[in-house]
Design an enzyme around this catalytic site. Structure first.
Site, PDB file in Angstrom:
ATOM      1  N   THR A 144       0.837  -1.206   0.000  1.00  0.00           N
ATOM      2  CA  THR A 144       0.000   0.000   0.000  1.00  0.00           C
ATOM      3  C   THR A 144       0.871   1.255   0.000  1.00  0.00           C
ATOM      4  OG1 THR A 144      -1.508   1.326   1.348  1.00  0.00           O
ATOM      5  CG2 THR A 144      -0.248  -0.331   2.527  1.00  0.00           C
ATOM      6  N   SER A 179      -1.320   3.153  10.535  1.00  0.00           N
ATOM      7  CA  SER A 179      -2.291   2.316  11.258  1.00  0.00           C
ATOM      8  C   SER A 179      -1.650   0.953  11.464  1.00  0.00           C
ATOM      9  CB  SER A 179      -3.594   2.154  10.452  1.00  0.00           C
ATOM     10  OG  SER A 179      -3.374   1.279   9.352  1.00  0.00           O
ATOM     11  N   TYR A 181      -2.845  -1.765  10.501  1.00  0.00           N
ATOM     12  CA  TYR A 181      -2.975  -2.428   9.195  1.00  0.00           C
ATOM     13  C   TYR A 181      -1.814  -2.040   8.276  1.00  0.00           C
ATOM     14  CZ  TYR A 181      -3.954  -2.134   4.255  1.00  0.00           C
ATOM     15  OH  TYR A 181      -3.794  -2.153   2.902  1.00  0.00           O
ATOM     16  N   HIS A 182      -1.586  -0.717   8.160  1.00  0.00           N
ATOM     17  CA  HIS A 182      -0.525  -0.287   7.238  1.00  0.00           C
ATOM     18  C   HIS A 182       0.838  -0.831   7.684  1.00  0.00           C
ATOM     19  CE1 HIS A 182      -3.575   2.786   5.877  1.00  0.00           C
ATOM     20  NE2 HIS A 182      -3.000   2.547   4.703  1.00  0.00           N
ATOM     21  N   LYS A 185       1.457  -4.305   6.464  1.00  0.00           N
ATOM     22  CA  LYS A 185       1.931  -4.333   5.072  1.00  0.00           C
ATOM     23  C   LYS A 185       3.438  -4.076   5.005  1.00  0.00           C
ATOM     24  CE  LYS A 185      -1.813  -4.729   2.488  1.00  0.00           C
ATOM     25  NZ  LYS A 185      -2.020  -5.880   1.625  1.00  0.00           N
ATOM     26  N   GLN A 208      -0.053   0.251  -3.676  1.00  0.00           N
ATOM     27  CA  GLN A 208      -1.237   0.752  -4.373  1.00  0.00           C
ATOM     28  C   GLN A 208      -1.892   1.890  -3.585  1.00  0.00           C
ATOM     29  OE1 GLN A 208      -4.259  -1.456  -7.072  1.00  0.00           O
ATOM     30  NE2 GLN A 208      -4.992  -1.771  -5.010  1.00  0.00           N
ATOM     31  N   ASN A 240     -15.507   5.768  -2.770  1.00  0.00           N
ATOM     32  CA  ASN A 240     -16.649   4.840  -2.773  1.00  0.00           C
ATOM     33  C   ASN A 240     -17.679   5.257  -1.729  1.00  0.00           C
ATOM     34  OD1 ASN A 240     -15.359   3.454  -4.766  1.00  0.00           O
ATOM     35  ND2 ASN A 240     -14.838   1.659  -3.550  1.00  0.00           N
ATOM     36  N   ARG A 241     -17.196   5.674  -0.566  1.00  0.00           N
ATOM     37  CA  ARG A 241     -18.116   6.138   0.474  1.00  0.00           C
ATOM     38  C   ARG A 241     -18.838   7.421   0.032  1.00  0.00           C
ATOM     39  NH1 ARG A 241     -17.838   5.416   5.709  1.00  0.00           N
ATOM     40  NH2 ARG A 241     -17.272   7.546   6.283  1.00  0.00           N
ATOM     41  N   TYR A 255     -12.716  14.027   6.469  1.00  0.00           N
ATOM     42  CA  TYR A 255     -12.350  14.014   7.888  1.00  0.00           C
ATOM     43  C   TYR A 255     -11.437  15.212   8.175  1.00  0.00           C
ATOM     44  CZ  TYR A 255     -13.848   9.046   8.001  1.00  0.00           C
ATOM     45  OH  TYR A 255     -14.536   7.858   7.927  1.00  0.00           O
ATOM     46  N   ARG A 326      -9.129   9.733  12.814  1.00  0.00           N
ATOM     47  CA  ARG A 326      -7.771   9.182  12.647  1.00  0.00           C
ATOM     48  C   ARG A 326      -6.732  10.164  13.157  1.00  0.00           C
ATOM     49  NH1 ARG A 326      -7.811   6.086   6.824  1.00  0.00           N
ATOM     50  NH2 ARG A 326      -9.990   5.477   6.887  1.00  0.00           N
ATOM     51  N   GLU A 328      -3.629  11.681  11.675  1.00  0.00           N
ATOM     52  CA  GLU A 328      -2.937  11.808  10.391  1.00  0.00           C
ATOM     53  C   GLU A 328      -2.758  13.290  10.109  1.00  0.00           C
ATOM     54  OE1 GLU A 328      -5.585  10.197   7.394  1.00  0.00           O
ATOM     55  OE2 GLU A 328      -7.186  11.571   7.920  1.00  0.00           O
TER      56      GLU A 328
HETATM   57  N1  USQ Z   1     -11.333   9.887   4.553  1.00  0.00           N
HETATM   58  C1  USQ Z   1     -12.185  10.964   4.714  1.00  0.00           C
HETATM   59  N2  USQ Z   1     -13.524  10.712   4.780  1.00  0.00           N
HETATM   60  C2  USQ Z   1     -14.050   9.452   4.681  1.00  0.00           C
HETATM   61  C3  USQ Z   1     -13.168   8.368   4.504  1.00  0.00           C
HETATM   62  C4  USQ Z   1     -11.817   8.616   4.457  1.00  0.00           C
HETATM   63  O1  USQ Z   1     -11.743  12.125   4.794  1.00  0.00           O
HETATM   64  O2  USQ Z   1     -15.266   9.311   4.767  1.00  0.00           O
HETATM   65  C5  USQ Z   1      -9.880  10.160   4.459  1.00  0.00           C
HETATM   66  C6  USQ Z   1      -9.033   9.395   5.463  1.00  0.00           C
HETATM   67  O3  USQ Z   1      -8.951  10.086   6.701  1.00  0.00           O
HETATM   68  C7  USQ Z   1      -7.700   9.313   4.719  1.00  0.00           C
HETATM   69  C8  USQ Z   1      -8.110   9.250   3.250  1.00  0.00           C
HETATM   70  O4  USQ Z   1      -9.454   9.715   3.187  1.00  0.00           O
HETATM   71  O5  USQ Z   1      -6.955  10.472   4.925  1.00  0.00           O
HETATM   72  C9  USQ Z   1      -8.060   7.861   2.656  1.00  0.00           C
HETATM   73  O6  USQ Z   1      -8.875   7.020   3.457  1.00  0.00           O
HETATM   74  P1  USQ Z   1      -9.488   5.665   2.868  1.00  0.00           P
HETATM   75  O7  USQ Z   1     -10.369   5.098   3.917  1.00  0.00           O
HETATM   76  O8  USQ Z   1     -10.046   5.877   1.519  1.00  0.00           O
HETATM   77  O9  USQ Z   1      -8.168   4.827   2.636  1.00  0.00           O
HETATM   78  P2  USQ Z   1      -7.162   4.141   3.650  1.00  0.00           P
HETATM   79  O10 USQ Z   1      -7.692   3.962   5.024  1.00  0.00           O
HETATM   80  O11 USQ Z   1      -5.865   4.866   3.530  1.00  0.00           O
HETATM   81  O12 USQ Z   1      -7.062   2.678   3.039  1.00  0.00           O
HETATM   82  C10 USQ Z   1      -7.405   2.379   1.684  1.00  0.00           C
HETATM   83  C11 USQ Z   1      -7.621   0.898   1.597  1.00  0.00           C
HETATM   84  C12 USQ Z   1      -6.318   0.205   1.950  1.00  0.00           C
HETATM   85  C13 USQ Z   1      -5.207   0.719   1.064  1.00  0.00           C
HETATM   86  C14 USQ Z   1      -5.098   2.234   1.139  1.00  0.00           C
HETATM   87  C15 USQ Z   1      -4.156   2.833   0.147  1.00  0.00           C
HETATM   88  O13 USQ Z   1      -8.658   0.508   2.478  1.00  0.00           O
HETATM   89  O14 USQ Z   1      -6.469  -1.186   1.804  1.00  0.00           O
HETATM   90  O15 USQ Z   1      -4.014   0.170   1.518  1.00  0.00           O
HETATM   91  O16 USQ Z   1      -6.396   2.788   0.817  1.00  0.00           O
HETATM   92  S1  USQ Z   1      -3.411   4.318   0.780  1.00  0.00           S
HETATM   93  O17 USQ Z   1      -4.481   5.199   1.260  1.00  0.00           O
HETATM   94  O18 USQ Z   1      -2.659   4.927  -0.284  1.00  0.00           O
HETATM   95  O19 USQ Z   1      -2.603   3.918   1.917  1.00  0.00           O
END
Ligand code: USQ
Length: 402
Positions: A144, A179, A181-182, A185, A208, A240-241, A255, A326, A328
Protein backbone atom coordinates in the site's frame (compact mmCIF):
# COMPACT_ATOMS: atom_id res chain seq x y z
CA UNK A 1 0.37 -18.42 -17.56
CA UNK A 2 -1.07 -20.20 -14.50
CA UNK A 3 -1.96 -17.55 -11.96
CA UNK A 4 -3.12 -18.21 -8.40
CA UNK A 5 -5.05 -15.40 -6.69
CA UNK A 6 -5.09 -15.51 -2.89
CA UNK A 7 -8.17 -13.51 -1.86
CA UNK A 8 -10.17 -14.09 -5.06
CA UNK A 9 -13.54 -13.20 -3.47
CA UNK A 10 -12.58 -9.61 -2.56
CA UNK A 11 -13.15 -6.20 -4.16
CA UNK A 12 -9.98 -6.56 -6.27
CA UNK A 13 -9.64 -10.35 -6.40
CA UNK A 14 -12.80 -11.16 -8.29
CA UNK A 15 -12.41 -8.53 -11.06
CA UNK A 16 -8.76 -9.54 -11.42
CA UNK A 17 -9.77 -13.17 -11.90
CA UNK A 18 -12.25 -12.13 -14.62
CA UNK A 19 -9.68 -9.91 -16.31
CA UNK A 20 -6.83 -12.43 -16.29
CA UNK A 21 -8.98 -15.34 -17.44
CA UNK A 22 -10.27 -13.07 -20.23
CA UNK A 23 -6.67 -12.61 -21.37
CA UNK A 24 -6.26 -16.36 -21.69
CA UNK A 25 -4.48 -17.06 -18.41
CA UNK A 26 -5.40 -20.12 -16.39
CA UNK A 27 -6.66 -18.78 -13.07
CA UNK A 28 -7.05 -20.44 -9.68
CA UNK A 29 -8.23 -18.76 -6.50
CA UNK A 30 -8.32 -19.17 -2.73
CA UNK A 31 -10.67 -17.53 -0.26
CA UNK A 32 -12.57 -18.16 2.96
CA UNK A 33 -15.03 -15.26 2.59
CA UNK A 34 -13.59 -13.21 5.43
CA UNK A 35 -14.29 -9.91 3.68
CA UNK A 36 -18.01 -10.70 3.68
CA UNK A 37 -17.82 -11.44 7.44
CA UNK A 38 -15.77 -8.33 8.34
CA UNK A 39 -18.23 -6.03 6.59
CA UNK A 40 -21.08 -7.78 8.42
CA UNK A 41 -19.21 -7.19 11.67
CA UNK A 42 -19.20 -3.47 10.79
CA UNK A 43 -23.03 -3.74 10.53
CA UNK A 44 -22.95 -3.24 6.78
CA UNK A 45 -23.06 -4.98 3.42
CA UNK A 46 -21.97 -4.33 -0.15
CA UNK A 47 -23.96 -1.55 -1.85
CA UNK A 48 -23.99 -3.65 -5.02
CA UNK A 49 -25.60 -7.05 -4.41
CA UNK A 50 -22.98 -9.74 -5.02
CA UNK A 51 -23.27 -13.41 -5.82
CA UNK A 52 -21.76 -16.26 -3.85
CA UNK A 53 -18.54 -17.75 -5.22
CA UNK A 54 -20.32 -20.86 -6.61
CA UNK A 55 -22.81 -18.55 -8.39
CA UNK A 56 -19.96 -16.43 -9.76
CA UNK A 57 -18.23 -19.48 -11.17
CA UNK A 58 -21.43 -20.70 -12.84
CA UNK A 59 -22.02 -17.20 -14.30
CA UNK A 60 -18.49 -17.11 -15.70
CA UNK A 61 -19.04 -20.45 -17.41
CA UNK A 62 -22.44 -19.49 -18.80
CA UNK A 63 -21.51 -15.97 -19.89
CA UNK A 64 -17.93 -16.43 -21.14
CA UNK A 65 -17.47 -20.22 -21.26
CA UNK A 66 -14.48 -19.93 -18.91
CA UNK A 67 -13.55 -21.82 -15.75
CA UNK A 68 -11.58 -20.95 -12.64
CA UNK A 69 -10.29 -23.43 -10.03
CA UNK A 70 -11.37 -22.48 -6.52
CA UNK A 71 -10.24 -23.63 -3.07
CA UNK A 72 -12.04 -22.49 0.09
CA UNK A 73 -9.73 -22.30 3.07
CA UNK A 74 -7.41 -20.44 5.38
CA UNK A 75 -4.19 -18.87 4.06
CA UNK A 76 -2.72 -18.97 7.57
CA UNK A 77 -2.86 -22.80 7.44
CA UNK A 78 0.49 -23.83 5.95
CA UNK A 79 -0.54 -27.37 4.94
CA UNK A 80 -3.52 -26.00 3.02
CA UNK A 81 -1.43 -23.39 1.18
CA UNK A 82 1.38 -25.83 0.43
CA UNK A 83 -1.10 -28.38 -0.94
CA UNK A 84 -2.53 -25.86 -3.41
CA UNK A 85 0.87 -24.63 -4.61
CA UNK A 86 1.88 -28.26 -5.24
CA UNK A 87 -1.39 -29.13 -6.97
CA UNK A 88 -1.92 -26.02 -9.11
CA UNK A 89 1.78 -25.32 -9.89
CA UNK A 90 1.33 -21.58 -10.52
CA UNK A 91 3.69 -19.46 -12.59
CA UNK A 92 2.58 -16.45 -10.58
CA UNK A 93 0.86 -15.93 -7.24
CA UNK A 94 -1.08 -12.72 -6.56
CA UNK A 95 -1.43 -12.12 -2.82
CA UNK A 96 -4.59 -10.12 -2.14
CA UNK A 97 -5.61 -12.33 0.77
CA UNK A 98 -5.08 -9.88 3.63
CA UNK A 99 -7.30 -7.73 5.78
CA UNK A 100 -7.16 -4.34 3.98
CA UNK A 101 -8.66 -1.98 6.55
CA UNK A 102 -6.88 0.63 8.64
CA UNK A 103 -9.92 1.40 10.85
CA UNK A 104 -10.64 -2.31 11.43
CA UNK A 105 -7.09 -2.77 12.74
CA UNK A 106 -7.51 0.17 15.14
CA UNK A 107 -10.65 -1.13 16.92
CA UNK A 108 -8.88 -2.76 19.88
CA UNK A 109 -6.00 -5.04 20.82
CA UNK A 110 -7.76 -8.12 19.41
CA UNK A 111 -8.33 -6.58 15.99
CA UNK A 112 -4.82 -5.07 15.88
CA UNK A 113 -3.21 -8.42 16.70
CA UNK A 114 -5.47 -10.36 14.39
CA UNK A 115 -4.86 -8.10 11.37
CA UNK A 116 -1.10 -8.18 11.84
CA UNK A 117 -0.81 -11.92 12.45
CA UNK A 118 -3.24 -12.81 9.66
CA UNK A 119 -1.47 -10.59 7.13
CA UNK A 120 2.07 -11.56 8.09
CA UNK A 121 1.30 -15.31 8.46
CA UNK A 122 -0.43 -15.64 5.10
CA UNK A 123 2.52 -13.98 3.38
CA UNK A 124 4.97 -16.29 5.15
CA UNK A 125 3.01 -19.33 4.04
CA UNK A 126 3.09 -18.25 0.41
CA UNK A 127 6.81 -17.43 0.60
CA UNK A 128 7.73 -20.84 2.02
CA UNK A 129 5.38 -22.87 -0.19
CA UNK A 130 6.76 -21.06 -3.24
CA UNK A 131 10.35 -21.53 -2.08
CA UNK A 132 9.85 -25.27 -1.71
CA UNK A 133 7.59 -26.05 -4.67
CA UNK A 134 7.58 -23.17 -7.21
CA UNK A 135 10.83 -21.23 -6.71
CA UNK A 136 10.68 -19.89 -10.29
CA UNK A 137 7.19 -18.41 -9.85
CA UNK A 138 6.57 -14.67 -9.48
CA UNK A 139 5.00 -13.38 -6.24
CA UNK A 140 2.90 -10.27 -6.82
CA UNK A 141 2.09 -8.87 -3.41
CA UNK A 142 -0.39 -6.10 -2.69
CA UNK A 143 1.29 -3.54 -0.48
CA UNK A 144 0.00 0.00 0.00
CA UNK A 145 1.10 3.57 -0.61
CA UNK A 146 0.25 4.01 3.06
CA UNK A 147 3.46 2.16 3.97
CA UNK A 148 5.39 5.35 3.20
CA UNK A 149 3.14 7.68 5.19
CA UNK A 150 3.33 11.35 4.27
CA UNK A 151 6.98 12.43 4.53
CA UNK A 152 7.98 15.99 3.66
CA UNK A 153 9.91 14.87 0.58
CA UNK A 154 9.13 13.11 -2.74
CA UNK A 155 8.49 9.36 -2.39
CA UNK A 156 10.46 7.08 -4.74
CA UNK A 157 9.34 3.60 -5.82
CA UNK A 158 10.61 1.56 -2.89
CA UNK A 159 14.28 2.54 -2.92
CA UNK A 160 16.33 5.73 -3.07
CA UNK A 161 19.95 6.79 -3.35
CA UNK A 162 21.17 8.44 -0.18
CA UNK A 163 24.44 10.03 0.89
CA UNK A 164 25.24 10.11 4.61
CA UNK A 165 28.55 11.15 6.18
CA UNK A 166 30.36 10.79 2.90
CA UNK A 167 28.94 7.35 2.01
CA UNK A 168 26.37 6.60 -0.68
CA UNK A 169 23.98 3.65 -0.90
CA UNK A 170 20.68 2.56 -2.48
CA UNK A 171 18.39 1.85 0.47
CA UNK A 172 14.73 1.10 1.12
CA UNK A 173 12.82 4.38 1.50
CA UNK A 174 11.70 4.81 5.15
CA UNK A 175 8.26 3.48 6.04
CA UNK A 176 6.06 5.59 8.32
CA UNK A 177 2.73 3.77 8.28
CA UNK A 178 -0.34 5.30 9.90
CA UNK A 179 -2.29 2.32 11.26
CA UNK A 180 -1.67 -1.20 12.55
CA UNK A 181 -2.97 -2.43 9.19
CA UNK A 182 -0.52 -0.29 7.24
CA UNK A 183 2.31 -1.53 9.49
CA UNK A 184 1.27 -5.13 8.73
CA UNK A 185 1.93 -4.33 5.07
CA UNK A 186 5.38 -2.95 5.94
CA UNK A 187 6.20 -6.18 7.77
CA UNK A 188 5.07 -8.20 4.73
CA UNK A 189 7.19 -6.07 2.41
CA UNK A 190 10.29 -6.49 4.56
CA UNK A 191 9.77 -10.25 4.75
CA UNK A 192 9.39 -10.58 0.98
CA UNK A 193 12.45 -8.41 0.32
CA UNK A 194 14.46 -10.69 2.60
CA UNK A 195 13.04 -13.87 1.02
CA UNK A 196 14.10 -12.68 -2.44
CA UNK A 197 17.59 -12.07 -1.12
CA UNK A 198 18.11 -15.40 0.64
CA UNK A 199 15.97 -17.79 -1.41
CA UNK A 200 16.32 -16.17 -4.84
CA UNK A 201 12.55 -15.70 -5.20
CA UNK A 202 11.24 -12.97 -7.45
CA UNK A 203 8.60 -10.54 -6.33
CA UNK A 204 6.77 -7.36 -7.23
CA UNK A 205 5.54 -5.35 -4.27
CA UNK A 206 2.67 -3.10 -5.35
CA UNK A 207 2.32 0.09 -3.33
CA UNK A 208 -1.24 0.75 -4.37
CA UNK A 209 -3.18 3.94 -3.69
CA UNK A 210 -6.89 4.15 -2.91
CA UNK A 211 -9.00 2.22 -5.44
CA UNK A 212 -12.51 3.29 -6.42
CA UNK A 213 -15.12 2.24 -8.95
CA UNK A 214 -17.95 -0.17 -9.61
CA UNK A 215 -17.09 -1.51 -13.04
CA UNK A 216 -14.66 -3.35 -15.21
CA UNK A 217 -15.43 -4.36 -18.80
CA UNK A 218 -15.65 -8.07 -17.97
CA UNK A 219 -18.56 -7.53 -15.55
CA UNK A 220 -20.70 -5.64 -18.04
CA UNK A 221 -24.09 -7.09 -18.78
CA UNK A 222 -24.22 -9.71 -16.05
CA UNK A 223 -25.06 -8.65 -12.47
CA UNK A 224 -23.82 -12.04 -11.22
CA UNK A 225 -20.28 -10.97 -12.16
CA UNK A 226 -20.25 -7.69 -10.18
CA UNK A 227 -17.66 -7.09 -7.48
CA UNK A 228 -18.57 -5.75 -4.07
CA UNK A 229 -18.66 -2.03 -3.22
CA UNK A 230 -18.36 -1.18 0.45
CA UNK A 231 -19.34 2.05 2.15
CA UNK A 232 -18.95 1.34 5.87
CA UNK A 233 -16.33 3.20 7.93
CA UNK A 234 -13.78 0.37 7.79
CA UNK A 235 -14.01 -1.26 4.36
CA UNK A 236 -15.39 1.60 2.26
CA UNK A 237 -12.64 3.78 0.79
CA UNK A 238 -13.08 7.55 0.55
CA UNK A 239 -14.53 7.98 -2.98
CA UNK A 240 -16.65 4.84 -2.77
CA UNK A 241 -18.12 6.14 0.47
CA UNK A 242 -18.71 9.61 -0.98
CA UNK A 243 -20.59 8.16 -3.97
CA UNK A 244 -22.79 6.03 -1.69
CA UNK A 245 -23.42 9.02 0.57
CA UNK A 246 -24.40 11.10 -2.47
CA UNK A 247 -27.06 8.68 -3.70
CA UNK A 248 -28.93 8.76 -0.35
CA UNK A 249 -28.46 12.51 0.23
CA UNK A 250 -26.11 11.99 3.18
CA UNK A 251 -23.49 14.74 3.53
CA UNK A 252 -20.11 13.84 2.03
CA UNK A 253 -17.66 13.42 4.89
CA UNK A 254 -14.07 14.68 4.57
CA UNK A 255 -12.35 14.01 7.89
CA UNK A 256 -10.94 17.07 9.65
CA UNK A 257 -9.61 19.81 7.39
CA UNK A 258 -9.78 17.37 4.48
CA UNK A 259 -6.49 18.30 2.82
CA UNK A 260 -5.06 14.80 3.27
CA UNK A 261 -3.61 13.83 -0.11
CA UNK A 262 -3.56 10.31 -1.50
CA UNK A 263 -2.93 8.63 -4.87
CA UNK A 264 -6.14 7.26 -6.43
CA UNK A 265 -6.89 4.87 -9.26
CA UNK A 266 -10.05 3.38 -10.73
CA UNK A 267 -10.73 -0.34 -10.30
CA UNK A 268 -10.26 -0.96 -14.03
CA UNK A 269 -6.81 0.70 -13.91
CA UNK A 270 -5.85 -1.43 -10.94
CA UNK A 271 -6.60 -4.53 -13.07
CA UNK A 272 -4.54 -3.15 -15.95
CA UNK A 273 -1.57 -2.44 -13.66
CA UNK A 274 -1.60 -5.89 -11.99
CA UNK A 275 -1.71 -7.46 -15.46
CA UNK A 276 1.26 -5.42 -16.69
CA UNK A 277 3.29 -6.48 -13.65
CA UNK A 278 2.35 -10.15 -14.12
CA UNK A 279 3.04 -10.21 -17.85
CA UNK A 280 6.42 -8.45 -17.33
CA UNK A 281 7.87 -10.35 -14.36
CA UNK A 282 11.07 -9.42 -12.50
CA UNK A 283 14.32 -11.37 -12.80
CA UNK A 284 15.02 -14.29 -10.48
CA UNK A 285 16.10 -13.00 -7.08
CA UNK A 286 14.76 -9.52 -7.88
CA UNK A 287 12.54 -7.64 -5.44
CA UNK A 288 10.97 -4.63 -7.17
CA UNK A 289 8.50 -2.04 -5.98
CA UNK A 290 5.85 -0.28 -8.07
CA UNK A 291 3.86 2.70 -6.82
CA UNK A 292 0.43 2.06 -8.32
CA UNK A 293 -1.95 5.01 -8.67
CA UNK A 294 -3.07 7.45 -11.33
CA UNK A 295 -3.66 10.85 -9.75
CA UNK A 296 -2.99 12.56 -6.44
CA UNK A 297 -6.00 14.37 -4.98
CA UNK A 298 -6.88 15.96 -1.73
CA UNK A 299 -10.00 14.68 -0.05
CA UNK A 300 -11.99 17.92 -0.22
CA UNK A 301 -11.38 18.20 -3.99
CA UNK A 302 -12.67 14.65 -4.37
CA UNK A 303 -15.74 15.38 -2.30
CA UNK A 304 -16.39 18.45 -4.45
CA UNK A 305 -16.01 16.39 -7.64
CA UNK A 306 -18.53 13.84 -6.33
CA UNK A 307 -20.89 16.69 -5.33
CA UNK A 308 -20.67 18.33 -8.78
CA UNK A 309 -21.19 15.08 -10.69
CA UNK A 310 -24.08 14.13 -8.42
CA UNK A 311 -25.69 17.50 -8.90
CA UNK A 312 -25.57 16.98 -12.72
CA UNK A 313 -27.40 13.69 -12.10
CA UNK A 314 -30.12 15.48 -10.13
CA UNK A 315 -28.89 14.67 -6.61
CA UNK A 316 -28.76 17.37 -3.97
CA UNK A 317 -25.63 16.83 -1.85
CA UNK A 318 -23.62 18.91 0.60
CA UNK A 319 -20.05 18.46 1.85
CA UNK A 320 -19.75 18.53 5.68
CA UNK A 321 -16.51 17.88 7.49
CA UNK A 322 -16.49 15.27 10.25
CA UNK A 323 -14.15 15.47 13.23
CA UNK A 324 -11.22 13.29 12.19
CA UNK A 325 -11.32 9.88 13.89
CA UNK A 326 -7.77 9.18 12.65
CA UNK A 327 -4.39 10.54 13.64
CA UNK A 328 -2.94 11.81 10.39
CA UNK A 329 -1.65 15.02 8.85
CA UNK A 330 -4.59 16.95 7.41
CA UNK A 331 -2.41 19.24 5.29
CA UNK A 332 0.90 18.02 3.90
CA UNK A 333 3.35 17.69 1.02
CA UNK A 334 2.71 14.61 -1.19
CA UNK A 335 4.71 13.84 -4.30
CA UNK A 336 5.18 10.11 -4.94
CA UNK A 337 6.85 8.78 -8.10
CA UNK A 338 4.85 6.38 -10.26
CA UNK A 339 6.87 5.85 -13.39
CA UNK A 340 7.52 2.08 -13.46
CA UNK A 341 4.01 1.08 -14.55
CA UNK A 342 3.84 3.90 -17.11
CA UNK A 343 7.13 2.58 -18.54
CA UNK A 344 5.49 -0.86 -18.88
CA UNK A 345 2.62 0.70 -20.87
CA UNK A 346 0.00 1.67 -18.25
CA UNK A 347 -2.61 3.86 -19.92
CA UNK A 348 -5.03 5.43 -17.44
CA UNK A 349 -8.59 4.74 -18.54
CA UNK A 350 -10.61 7.69 -17.24
CA UNK A 351 -10.32 10.78 -15.15
CA UNK A 352 -11.91 10.73 -11.71
CA UNK A 353 -15.04 12.67 -12.73
CA UNK A 354 -15.89 10.25 -15.56
CA UNK A 355 -15.49 7.22 -13.31
CA UNK A 356 -17.47 8.87 -10.51
CA UNK A 357 -20.31 9.59 -12.94
CA UNK A 358 -20.51 5.88 -13.83
CA UNK A 359 -20.36 4.88 -10.18
CA UNK A 360 -23.10 7.18 -9.02
CA UNK A 361 -25.24 6.02 -11.96
CA UNK A 362 -24.70 2.38 -10.95
CA UNK A 363 -25.37 3.04 -7.28
CA UNK A 364 -28.63 4.96 -7.68
CA UNK A 365 -30.32 1.66 -8.53
CA UNK A 366 -29.25 0.31 -5.12
CA UNK A 367 -30.15 3.34 -3.01
CA UNK A 368 -32.32 1.18 -0.72
CA UNK A 369 -29.41 -1.06 0.24
CA UNK A 370 -27.29 1.95 1.27
CA UNK A 371 -30.21 3.59 3.08
CA UNK A 372 -30.81 0.36 5.03
CA UNK A 373 -27.26 0.42 6.46
CA UNK A 374 -26.63 4.16 6.54
CA UNK A 375 -25.54 4.10 10.22
CA UNK A 376 -22.39 2.34 9.00
CA UNK A 377 -21.41 5.53 7.13
CA UNK A 378 -20.48 7.48 10.26
CA UNK A 379 -17.25 6.35 11.92
CA UNK A 380 -16.95 5.40 15.57
CA UNK A 381 -13.49 3.77 15.45
CA UNK A 382 -11.01 6.33 16.74
CA UNK A 383 -7.24 6.11 16.50
CA UNK A 384 -7.12 7.08 20.19
CA UNK A 385 -8.71 3.70 21.03
CA UNK A 386 -11.93 5.27 22.32
CA UNK A 387 -15.02 3.91 20.55
CA UNK A 388 -17.31 6.88 20.03
CA UNK A 389 -19.27 8.11 17.06
CA UNK A 390 -17.64 11.23 15.61
CA UNK A 391 -19.72 14.33 14.97
CA UNK A 392 -19.67 16.90 12.20
CA UNK A 393 -17.05 19.58 12.87
CA UNK A 394 -18.38 21.86 15.60
CA UNK A 395 -20.97 19.36 16.90
CA UNK A 396 -20.76 17.36 20.14
CA UNK A 397 -19.76 13.69 19.82
CA UNK A 398 -21.97 10.87 21.12
CA UNK A 399 -20.34 7.87 22.76
CA UNK A 400 -21.53 4.47 21.52
CA UNK A 401 -19.48 2.21 23.78
CA UNK A 402 -19.22 3.91 27.20
N1 USQ B 1 -11.33 9.89 4.55
C1 USQ B 1 -12.18 10.96 4.71
N2 USQ B 1 -13.52 10.71 4.78
C2 USQ B 1 -14.05 9.45 4.68
C3 USQ B 1 -13.17 8.37 4.50
C4 USQ B 1 -11.82 8.62 4.46
O1 USQ B 1 -11.74 12.13 4.79
O2 USQ B 1 -15.27 9.31 4.77
C5 USQ B 1 -9.88 10.16 4.46
C6 USQ B 1 -9.03 9.40 5.46
O3 USQ B 1 -8.95 10.09 6.70
C7 USQ B 1 -7.70 9.31 4.72
C8 USQ B 1 -8.11 9.25 3.25
O4 USQ B 1 -9.45 9.72 3.19
O5 USQ B 1 -6.95 10.47 4.92
C9 USQ B 1 -8.06 7.86 2.66
O6 USQ B 1 -8.87 7.02 3.46
P1 USQ B 1 -9.49 5.67 2.87
O7 USQ B 1 -10.37 5.10 3.92
O8 USQ B 1 -10.05 5.88 1.52
O9 USQ B 1 -8.17 4.83 2.64
P2 USQ B 1 -7.16 4.14 3.65
O10 USQ B 1 -7.69 3.96 5.02
O11 USQ B 1 -5.86 4.87 3.53
O12 USQ B 1 -7.06 2.68 3.04
C10 USQ B 1 -7.40 2.38 1.68
C11 USQ B 1 -7.62 0.90 1.60
C12 USQ B 1 -6.32 0.21 1.95
C13 USQ B 1 -5.21 0.72 1.06
C14 USQ B 1 -5.10 2.23 1.14
C15 USQ B 1 -4.16 2.83 0.15
O13 USQ B 1 -8.66 0.51 2.48
O14 USQ B 1 -6.47 -1.19 1.80
O15 USQ B 1 -4.01 0.17 1.52
O16 USQ B 1 -6.40 2.79 0.82
S1 USQ B 1 -3.41 4.32 0.78
O17 USQ B 1 -4.48 5.20 1.26
O18 USQ B 1 -2.66 4.93 -0.28
O19 USQ B 1 -2.60 3.92 1.92
Amino acid sequence: MKILIAGIDGYLGWPLALHLSGRGHEVGGIDMYLRRKWVEEMSSWSALPISSMPERLVALKERHDREISFWEGDLTNYDFVEGIIREFEPDAVVHLGECPSAPYSMIDVHHAKWVQSNNVDSTFNLIFAMRDHRPEAHLLKLGTMGEYGTPGMPIPEGFFEIEYRGHKDRLPFPRQAGSWYHWSKVHGSNNIMFACKIYGLRATDIMQGVVFGTQTDEMAGDPRLLSRLDFDQAFGTAINRFCCQAVIGHPLTPYGRGHQKRGFLPLRDSMQCFTLALENPPEHGEYRVFNQFHEVYDIVSLANTVREVSSDLGLDVEVRHLDNPRMELEEHFYEPDHQHLLDLGYQPAHDVATEVRMMVGDLIAHRDRIEAKKDALVPDVNWSGRRSRVGFVGEQTVSTRD
